[in-house]
Design an enzyme around this catalytic site. Structure first.
Site, PDB file in Angstrom:
ATOM      1  N   HIS A 178      18.001  19.460   4.030  1.00  0.00           N
ATOM      2  CA  HIS A 178      16.611  19.642   3.592  1.00  0.00           C
ATOM      3  C   HIS A 178      15.803  18.365   3.868  1.00  0.00           C
ATOM      4  CE1 HIS A 178      13.084  20.242   1.087  1.00  0.00           C
ATOM      5  NE2 HIS A 178      13.402  19.158   0.386  1.00  0.00           N
TER       6      HIS A 178
ATOM      7  N   ASP B 119      -7.493  14.548  28.208  1.00  0.00           N
ATOM      8  CA  ASP B 119      -6.118  14.916  27.843  1.00  0.00           C
ATOM      9  C   ASP B 119      -5.458  13.668  27.278  1.00  0.00           C
ATOM     10  OD1 ASP B 119      -3.427  15.941  27.714  1.00  0.00           O
ATOM     11  OD2 ASP B 119      -3.987  17.396  29.238  1.00  0.00           O
TER      12      ASP B 119
ATOM     13  N   TRP C 122      19.743  12.227   2.954  1.00  0.00           N
ATOM     14  CA  TRP C 122      18.924  11.909   4.143  1.00  0.00           C
ATOM     15  C   TRP C 122      18.934  10.415   4.443  1.00  0.00           C
ATOM     16  CZ3 TRP C 122      14.335   9.157   5.234  1.00  0.00           C
ATOM     17  CH2 TRP C 122      13.744   8.538   4.143  1.00  0.00           C
TER      18      TRP C 122
ATOM     19  N   SER D 156      11.917  11.113  20.914  1.00  0.00           N
ATOM     20  CA  SER D 156      10.717  11.946  20.961  1.00  0.00           C
ATOM     21  C   SER D 156       9.551  11.268  20.223  1.00  0.00           C
ATOM     22  CB  SER D 156      11.030  13.307  20.345  1.00  0.00           C
ATOM     23  OG  SER D 156       9.848  13.981  20.047  1.00  0.00           O
ATOM     24  N   SER D 157       9.826  10.741  19.029  1.00  0.00           N
ATOM     25  CA  SER D 157       8.744  10.073  18.284  1.00  0.00           C
ATOM     26  C   SER D 157       8.238   8.861  19.025  1.00  0.00           C
ATOM     27  CB  SER D 157       9.211   9.581  16.920  1.00  0.00           C
ATOM     28  OG  SER D 157       9.792  10.581  16.204  1.00  0.00           O
TER      29      SER D 157
ATOM     30  N   HIS E 288      11.266   2.241   4.765  1.00  0.00           N
ATOM     31  CA  HIS E 288      10.009   2.135   4.055  1.00  0.00           C
ATOM     32  C   HIS E 288       8.806   2.320   4.985  1.00  0.00           C
ATOM     33  CE1 HIS E 288       7.219   1.701   0.903  1.00  0.00           C
ATOM     34  NE2 HIS E 288       6.522   0.997   1.774  1.00  0.00           N
TER      35      HIS E 288
ATOM     36  N   GLU F  15       8.784   4.030   7.490  1.00  0.00           N
ATOM     37  CA  GLU F  15       8.828   5.459   7.790  1.00  0.00           C
ATOM     38  C   GLU F  15       8.037   6.277   6.768  1.00  0.00           C
ATOM     39  OE1 GLU F  15       9.913   7.496  10.098  1.00  0.00           O
ATOM     40  OE2 GLU F  15       9.854   9.384   8.978  1.00  0.00           O
TER      41      GLU F  15
ATOM     42  N   TYR G  60       5.461   5.391   5.270  1.00  0.00           N
ATOM     43  CA  TYR G  60       4.043   5.226   5.596  1.00  0.00           C
ATOM     44  C   TYR G  60       3.681   5.935   6.877  1.00  0.00           C
ATOM     45  CZ  TYR G  60       3.363   2.606   1.509  1.00  0.00           C
ATOM     46  OH  TYR G  60       3.289   2.291   0.191  1.00  0.00           O
TER      47      TYR G  60
ATOM     48  N   SER H  13      -9.782  11.338   5.054  1.00  0.00           N
ATOM     49  CA  SER H  13     -10.999  10.548   5.257  1.00  0.00           C
ATOM     50  C   SER H  13     -11.964  11.223   6.215  1.00  0.00           C
ATOM     51  CB  SER H  13     -10.647   9.163   5.815  1.00  0.00           C
ATOM     52  OG  SER H  13      -9.702   8.541   5.010  1.00  0.00           O
TER      53      SER H  13
ATOM     54  N   HIS I 273      12.729  -2.714  -2.303  1.00  0.00           N
ATOM     55  CA  HIS I 273      12.475  -2.021  -3.577  1.00  0.00           C
ATOM     56  C   HIS I 273      13.317  -0.755  -3.684  1.00  0.00           C
ATOM     57  CE1 HIS I 273       8.733   0.070  -1.609  1.00  0.00           C
ATOM     58  NE2 HIS I 273       9.789   0.832  -1.452  1.00  0.00           N
ATOM     59  N   HIS I 274      13.949  -0.364  -2.592  1.00  0.00           N
ATOM     60  CA  HIS I 274      14.904   0.745  -2.664  1.00  0.00           C
ATOM     61  C   HIS I 274      16.287   0.253  -3.063  1.00  0.00           C
ATOM     62  CE1 HIS I 274      12.130   3.631  -0.844  1.00  0.00           C
ATOM     63  NE2 HIS I 274      11.707   2.603  -0.129  1.00  0.00           N
TER      64      HIS I 274
ATOM     65  N   THR J  46      -4.003   0.666  -1.221  1.00  0.00           N
ATOM     66  CA  THR J  46      -3.969   2.105  -1.498  1.00  0.00           C
ATOM     67  C   THR J  46      -5.068   2.458  -2.489  1.00  0.00           C
ATOM     68  OG1 THR J  46      -1.587   1.904  -1.245  1.00  0.00           O
ATOM     69  CG2 THR J  46      -2.408   4.004  -2.043  1.00  0.00           C
TER      70      THR J  46
ATOM     71  N   LYS K 238      -8.406   2.767  -0.898  1.00  0.00           N
ATOM     72  CA  LYS K 238      -8.639   4.059  -0.252  1.00  0.00           C
ATOM     73  C   LYS K 238      -9.075   5.110  -1.254  1.00  0.00           C
ATOM     74  CE  LYS K 238      -5.901   3.759   3.803  1.00  0.00           C
ATOM     75  NZ  LYS K 238      -6.973   4.329   4.611  1.00  0.00           N
TER      76      LYS K 238
ATOM     77  N   ARG L 167      19.956  12.236  -9.461  1.00  0.00           N
ATOM     78  CA  ARG L 167      19.583  13.080  -8.323  1.00  0.00           C
ATOM     79  C   ARG L 167      20.840  13.471  -7.549  1.00  0.00           C
ATOM     80  NH1 ARG L 167      16.885   8.816  -4.000  1.00  0.00           N
ATOM     81  NH2 ARG L 167      16.753  10.701  -2.722  1.00  0.00           N
TER      82      ARG L 167
HETATM   83  C1  HEM Z   1       1.711   2.838  -4.448  1.00  0.00           C
HETATM   84  C2  HEM Z   1       2.539   3.076  -3.507  1.00  0.00           C
HETATM   85  C3  HEM Z   1       4.043   3.226  -3.670  1.00  0.00           C
HETATM   86  C4  HEM Z   1       4.923   2.484  -4.404  1.00  0.00           C
HETATM   87  C5  HEM Z   1       4.596   1.306  -5.289  1.00  0.00           C
HETATM   88  C6  HEM Z   1       6.240   3.031  -4.174  1.00  0.00           C
HETATM   89  C7  HEM Z   1       7.408   2.544  -4.725  1.00  0.00           C
HETATM   90  C8  HEM Z   1       8.659   3.104  -4.563  1.00  0.00           C
HETATM   91  C9  HEM Z   1       9.888   2.574  -5.090  1.00  0.00           C
HETATM   92  C10 HEM Z   1      10.010   1.312  -5.914  1.00  0.00           C
HETATM   93  C11 HEM Z   1      10.900   3.402  -4.714  1.00  0.00           C
HETATM   94  C12 HEM Z   1      12.391   3.215  -4.986  1.00  0.00           C
HETATM   95  C13 HEM Z   1      12.821   3.955  -6.182  1.00  0.00           C
HETATM   96  C14 HEM Z   1      14.312   3.956  -6.343  1.00  0.00           C
HETATM   97  O1  HEM Z   1      15.044   4.402  -5.430  1.00  0.00           O
HETATM   98  O2  HEM Z   1      14.778   3.540  -7.411  1.00  0.00           O
HETATM   99  C15 HEM Z   1      10.316   4.458  -3.954  1.00  0.00           C
HETATM  100  C16 HEM Z   1      11.020   5.495  -3.387  1.00  0.00           C
HETATM  101  C17 HEM Z   1      10.492   6.352  -2.443  1.00  0.00           C
HETATM  102  N1  HEM Z   1       9.170   6.410  -2.039  1.00  0.00           N
HETATM  103 FE1  HEM Z   1       7.653   5.319  -2.777  1.00  0.00          FE
HETATM  104  N2  HEM Z   1       6.136   4.092  -3.336  1.00  0.00           N
HETATM  105  C18 HEM Z   1       4.815   4.229  -2.993  1.00  0.00           C
HETATM  106  C19 HEM Z   1       4.287   5.158  -2.134  1.00  0.00           C
HETATM  107  C20 HEM Z   1       5.034   6.023  -1.384  1.00  0.00           C
HETATM  108  C21 HEM Z   1       4.516   6.841  -0.329  1.00  0.00           C
HETATM  109  C22 HEM Z   1       3.074   6.873   0.136  1.00  0.00           C
HETATM  110  C23 HEM Z   1       5.560   7.542   0.172  1.00  0.00           C
HETATM  111  C24 HEM Z   1       5.617   8.552   1.281  1.00  0.00           C
HETATM  112  C25 HEM Z   1       4.682   9.236   1.739  1.00  0.00           C
HETATM  113  C26 HEM Z   1       6.727   7.178  -0.587  1.00  0.00           C
HETATM  114  C27 HEM Z   1       7.973   7.711  -0.368  1.00  0.00           C
HETATM  115  C28 HEM Z   1       9.099   7.349  -1.044  1.00  0.00           C
HETATM  116  C29 HEM Z   1      10.389   7.932  -0.818  1.00  0.00           C
HETATM  117  C30 HEM Z   1      10.719   9.009   0.219  1.00  0.00           C
HETATM  118  C31 HEM Z   1      11.268   7.321  -1.705  1.00  0.00           C
HETATM  119  C32 HEM Z   1      12.721   7.653  -1.974  1.00  0.00           C
HETATM  120  C33 HEM Z   1      13.664   7.370  -0.909  1.00  0.00           C
HETATM  121  C34 HEM Z   1      15.032   7.832  -1.315  1.00  0.00           C
HETATM  122  O3  HEM Z   1      15.735   7.088  -2.018  1.00  0.00           O
HETATM  123  O4  HEM Z   1      15.419   8.941  -0.920  1.00  0.00           O
HETATM  124  N3  HEM Z   1       6.368   6.265  -1.526  1.00  0.00           N
HETATM  125  N4  HEM Z   1       8.944   4.255  -3.868  1.00  0.00           N
HETATM  126 CU   LIG Z   2       9.663   2.244  -0.050  1.00  0.00          CU
END
Ligand code: HEM
Ligand SMILES: [Cu+2]
Lengths: 195, 545
Positions: free
Chosen positions: B92, B121, B157, B185-186, B269, B271, B273, B284, B318-319, B344, B347, B466
């Protein structure tokens, strides 16, 4: 579209493509360069809790009699390796600067000859730069026949410059198989328990 | 609901003005039928292919999510084996990220970037064809792992080593290969987009005149160039560890599993964005149209996007707050992460200020864009909570993280994609999407999304981990609500397909300038946009920003 513009555009596109390709190649190389960089960084800072993989010389210094540090030993097996590793003493109290010896026993509980190595890791990682191993079974592989037991010493020293806030140092040994490594691809092995 | 919308621009009114731009379509003598689609180098056709591909993947990934939610409907193991459950969560995530969201944005870029900058084009049309056709191959390969011995990838993933190397199923090599193809591709798509934007703008259009969708995509493409090679590097190392006995990530051989996480998140990370910046661009563009005002703070939007992109390289750990980072690193990554909230916030502020005192109307694209602003912000807030490293020790790997990233990705990225589809469908098909049905789709999606993901916050704060197929009884109610929401959301996406199909086949005719307040260049060509547009560059008059 005028000829002039087409030509300019084509040149521009070619330049952009060339530059992005260079950037791409650079980043790919960079990804691989990060591996040795990471290792060096960790070696210098001790951040990943790894210790030297060769015997180090004793630092001759007086033991800091006024300070006691707890040294803990934890041993772990790994799935697919029927071995046991035991520390005779789970925990010793040492003065920084002093050298001590702890015995470990390896035992092969399986019915085949196998080769494995105990890989050390130190927590907190900041302590790893101050832990010197004068003798350790972890510098080489062990080979054990079925049922064979093997005793080996660890001789170590925590140097006096160990940061003051560290009161307990944990040394973990994890056994990893070194001959027929658990073949990648038998997902089931994840379930195997720790020794 | 529908009756409150303003009258639409009439069909005759603009079509005539735009006629000059139209190019006779009948000189297209290329191959027909299947071969036409296989060999096309036209940015509009390739854009359509990307979008159809993405929609297909959205449903396949969606079915996997439905399996997950069906199993979690009640505590206990009912429907699937835990091993298969893990394959479902993994597939998924992989399919939604690499197969649905990213290709959808590339498809939108293919369609709209040339139209918005007045280019005939993409800069590299044949490469464009190649980068698209890599995708079906990549994902056919990835999906085929489901029927391989040992099953599909089951390590999440994020494919942390050594779970994805030493302990992985045999299909992992195919997974790596398919990810390589998707990555290539990307990368090719990104090269093409950069080359197009930098070299093919209409005469007179400066960088700071470009619509924000173009700007955000340009920055996204740079992010892709910077991090896709790192992903390629990581999975190559995995391949070597699995098949050639190296020990990049294998502690037994002197490697380090934590290194994997550093490398992965250095890609991962940025990614996330990559998946949100084009969404910022879409919103916008849509909000000013339906507020009938200029975008507030155009330049600050551009700078905010660029700063988010740059900062995204400094926050990856932060992950990894719980891997045992030293204190200084915990602090550094905590503060740098919080810093991202500043651009952010800029915006969100600009969108709200654009809405302020606008003459708002609530056509379907606007509904989705507004929902984006509100719900994405909720995701941003939970992100800030996660950024507090001592708190993250508690939240990490719980459903709170799942709630966070689904709020930013589903009502964030996915809603933005849907807003874009509703916004540009009149340009693509020449018809307006059915208003009443679109509104049903919108409201069901909003209700479904919130029912699904809001309770996850509570389950996570209460400690539900999770990626588990079964859970403790105290989480039962939250999970049942979540599953019901997920079924509503999943089913309502069928409505989306109905709307799109109806719109392709007919409906109220749209003029060149389909929306009253729409200003960008794409609205100067007829609707539907003929196959070839802007063969002679349009006259661009910078006026708005
Ligand atoms: C204000 C902006 C953001 C902050 C401060 C933030 C912060 C964080 C933090 C600290 C984690 C880690 C949590 C953990 O695993 O314990 C996390 C996970 C994640 N964030 Fe954000 N995030 C922000 C915006 C976004 C945006 C815009 C996206 C995507 C469009 C995003 C996608 C993700 C994803 C996919 C994960 C989890 C990855 C995984 O472990 O599978 N975040 N975020
Ligand atoms: Cu991140």
């Amino acid at each position: 579209m005028t000829e002039q513009r087409t030509d300019d555009t084509r040149k521009g596109v070619r330049r952009t493509v060339a530059r992005t390709l260079v950037a791409l190649a650079g980043m790919f190389v960079f990804a691989f360069a990060l591996v040795p960089l990471y290792d060096v960084f960790c070696q210098v800072t001790g951040l990943n809790g790894k210790t030297s993989n060769q015997a180090e010389a004793l630092v001759h210094e007086d033991a800091d009699e006024g300070r006691m540090v707890t040294m803990q030993f934890i041993t772990r097996g790994s799935p697919g390796l029927p071995w046991a590793l035991e520390a005779h003493t789970r925990q010793v109290r040492v003065h920084p600067g002093q050298s001590s010896e702890v015995e470990f026993t390896f035992e092969n509980l399986g019915d085949e000859i196998s080769v494995a190595r105990a890989v050390p890791s130190v927590t907190p990682s900041e302590a790893s730069l101050h832990l010197r191993k004068l003798a350790c079974f972890c510098f080489q592989n062990q080979r054990l026949a079925p049922g064979e037991r093997f005793e080996a010493p660890l001789v170590f020293q925590l140097t006096r410059d160990l940061p003051d806030d560290i009161q307990t140092v944990t040394l973990v040994y994890t056994l990893y198989r070194q001959d027929a490594a658990p073949s990648p691809g038998s997902g089931k092995q994840v379930q195997g328990g720790d020794a | 609901m529908a009756s409150h919308l303003p009258p639409r621009p009439t069909a005759q009114q603009n079509q005539a003005d735009a006629g000059g731009m139209a190019v006779d379509e009948h000189h297209h003598y290329g191959p027909r039928g299947l071969k036409r689609w296989l060999l096309t180098t036209n940015h509009k056709e390739i854009g359509t292919l990307y979008l159809i591909f993405s929609l297909t993947m959205f449903f396949i990934g969606g079915i996997f999510a439905m399996v997950v939610r069906a199993e979690l409907f009640q505590p206990g193991l009912q429907l699937v084996e835990p091993e298969f459950f893990n394959q479902m969560t993994t597939m998924h995530g992989l399919i939604m990220v690499f197969g649905a969201v990213m290709p959808a944005f590339v498809g939108l870029a293919n369609w709209m970037v040339p139209l918005q900058i007045g280019a005939p084009d993409m800069a590299l049309p044949r490469l464009n064809n190649f980068s698209f056709w890599l995708l079906p191959v990549a994902f056919a390969l990835l999906l085929s792992t489901l029927v391989m011995p040992g099953g599909a990838p089951n390590f999440g993933w994020t494919f942390y080593a050594p779970l994805s190397t030493t302990y992985a199923p045999p299909s992992t090599t195919f997974f790596i290969f398919s990810l390589h193809l998707a990555g290539i591709s990307s990368i090719l798509g990104a090269i093409n987009i950069i080359a197009t934007i930098l070299n093919l703008r209409a005469p007179g259009m400066r960088m700071m005149d470009m619509p924000l969708f173009v700007w955000t995509w340009l920055i996204t493409a740079f992010l892709l160039i910077a991090v896709m090679p790192v992903l390629a590097g990581v999975i190559t190392m995995m391949l070597l560890d699995i098949n050639f006995g190296t020990s990049f990530f294998n502690a037994a051989g002197g490697g380090d599993p934590v290194l994997f996480q550093h490398l992965f998140w250095f890609f991962g990370h940025p990614e996330v964005y990559i998946m949100i910046l084009p969404a910022f661009g879409i919103v916008s563009v849509i909000i000013p149209t339906f507020a009938r005002k200029r975008l507030f703070g155009y330049a600050s939007m551009v700078y905010a996007t660029a700063s988010i992109a740059i900062l995204s390289f400094l926050v990856w750990a932060h992950h990894m707050f719980v891997v045992g980072l030293p204190l200084v690193a915990e602090l550094f990554f905590m503060y740098s992460t919080m810093l991202i909230a500043v651009p952010t916030g800029v915006k969100v502020f600009n969108w709200i200020t654009t809405l302020f005192r606008g003459s708002l109307t609530f056509e379907p694209p606007m509904l989705f864009a507004l929902a984006f602003v509100v719900l994405f912000t909720i995701g941003g807030f939970s992100g800030l909570m996660l950024a507090i490293s001592p708190a993250d020790f508690q939240y990490h790997d719980t459903y709170f993280v799942v709630a966070h990233f689904h709020y930013v990705l589903v009502p964030g990225a996915v809603f933005a994609i849907m807003a874009a589809v509703y916004y540009w469908l009149p340009k693509w098909t020449g018809h307006y999407p059915h208003t009443r049905l679109s509104q049903w789709h919108f409201w069901l999606s909003v209700i479904g999304v919130n029912l699904t993901f809001f309770p996850m916050h509570f389950a996570g704060l209460a400690g539900m981990p999770r990626r588990i197929p079964d859970y403790a009884l105290q989480f039962a109610d939250f999970n049942m609500v979540t599953s019901i929401g997920a079924f509503i959301f999943g089913a309502s996406q069928l409505l989306f397909v109905v709307v799109v199909v109806l719109c392709v086949r007919g409906g109220e005719k749209a003029p060149a300038k389909a929306w009253d307040g729409a200003e960008d260049l794409e609205w100067t060509v007829p609707s539907p946009a003929p196959l070839h547009t802007f063969e002679t560059p349009p006259h661009f008059e910078p006026h708005r920003h």
